[in-house]
Design an enzyme around this catalytic site. Sequence first.
Site, PDB file in Angstrom:
ATOM      1  N   HIS A 139       8.984  70.144   3.065  1.00  0.00           N
ATOM      2  CA  HIS A 139       8.379  70.092   4.402  1.00  0.00           C
ATOM      3  C   HIS A 139       9.166  70.923   5.411  1.00  0.00           C
ATOM      4  O   HIS A 139      10.352  71.179   5.238  1.00  0.00           O
ATOM      5  CB  HIS A 139       8.183  68.639   4.883  1.00  0.00           C
ATOM      6  CG  HIS A 139       9.417  67.945   5.358  1.00  0.00           C
ATOM      7  ND1 HIS A 139       9.446  66.595   5.649  1.00  0.00           N
ATOM      8  CD2 HIS A 139      10.682  68.376   5.611  1.00  0.00           C
ATOM      9  CE1 HIS A 139      10.650  66.255   6.056  1.00  0.00           C
ATOM     10  NE2 HIS A 139      11.421  67.311   6.037  1.00  0.00           N
ATOM     11  N   GLU A 144       4.023  68.055   5.955  1.00  0.00           N
ATOM     12  CA  GLU A 144       4.320  67.521   4.627  1.00  0.00           C
ATOM     13  C   GLU A 144       3.445  68.207   3.560  1.00  0.00           C
ATOM     14  O   GLU A 144       2.419  68.817   3.901  1.00  0.00           O
ATOM     15  CB  GLU A 144       4.039  66.011   4.622  1.00  0.00           C
ATOM     16  CG  GLU A 144       4.818  65.203   5.664  1.00  0.00           C
ATOM     17  CD  GLU A 144       6.268  64.945   5.273  1.00  0.00           C
ATOM     18  OE1 GLU A 144       6.840  65.698   4.459  1.00  0.00           O
ATOM     19  OE2 GLU A 144       6.845  63.976   5.801  1.00  0.00           O
TER      20      GLU A 144
HETATM   21  P1  PGA Z   1      18.313  67.977   6.423  1.00  0.00           P
HETATM   22  O1  PGA Z   1      16.751  67.780   6.647  1.00  0.00           O
HETATM   23  O2  PGA Z   1      18.694  69.176   7.227  1.00  0.00           O
HETATM   24  O3  PGA Z   1      18.934  66.726   6.947  1.00  0.00           O
HETATM   25  O4  PGA Z   1      18.511  68.199   4.967  1.00  0.00           O
HETATM   26  C1  PGA Z   1      15.899  68.853   6.481  1.00  0.00           C
HETATM   27  C2  PGA Z   1      14.475  68.440   6.713  1.00  0.00           C
HETATM   28  O5  PGA Z   1      14.075  67.352   6.314  1.00  0.00           O
HETATM   29  O6  PGA Z   1      13.726  69.237   7.288  1.00  0.00           O
END
Ligand code: PGA
Length: 242
Positions: A139, A144
């Site tokens: 995503h 999503e």
């Molecule tokens: P993260 O999340 O940087 O904490 O890995 C990325 C996201 O879910 O877009």
Amino acid sequence: MAMVSVFKNYEELSVFAAEQIISVVQQKPAAVLCLAAGNTPKLTYQKVVALAKERKVDFSAAIFIGLDEWIGIGPTIEGSCYNFLNELLFAPLSIQLNHIHFFDAIENDPETECLRIDNIINVLGGIDLTLVGIGMNGHVGFNEPGFDPNLNAHVVVLDAVTSKVGQKYFKENRELTKGITLGIAQIMASGKVLLLANGKNKAGIIHKTLQENIAVSVPASFIREHPNGLILLDEEAASELP
Ligand code: PGA
């Protein structure tokens, strides 16, 4: 087509991303920036603050648009997207409140919030730079797998992966079922897009994003088509690429 760059480590990746943000603001002090929350860009934002102070880069005219937010999680809660950016960037850079436009799905009806943010982006003439991370399911923001690429800001029922992985941002267990996000169309309309990924746990989804067909099953794959897109990876995140 977006360019893919691989950096030796997270530090080098973060310095590069920070320089991109700094340079946009130096060229256009009233730049419109849409910066994701999440662990990936944490160091980038720390570098932005340090560089801005060191070089006396003036962020006072810059405008910040929220990429996404958890529905039901208020701005004062540690782990909300607003709170995250406020701690790391807005407070250290002393950004005025009226330059920050985030979804507030606590005070207002979420659908109305979508229209309000769409309208702000339109009035501002679009986003100059968007920085996104990539979820374990591919995503971007809360677009999503299976998302509709034609939507602007919209309310989303979160993917099971996002609800589960999202707990990492919160001290207590939270019910993360819905979110609100800018649409991929708004991200793609940004002057520049940075997609960041670091660490071994992102290697699999980066492989899918870059090696498989561009498809709604992997939202981040759309970024490949951005004419001014930069896909920035550390060696670990790039480790499953040919
Ligand atoms: P993260 O999340 O940087 O904490 O890995 C990325 C996201 O879910 O877009």
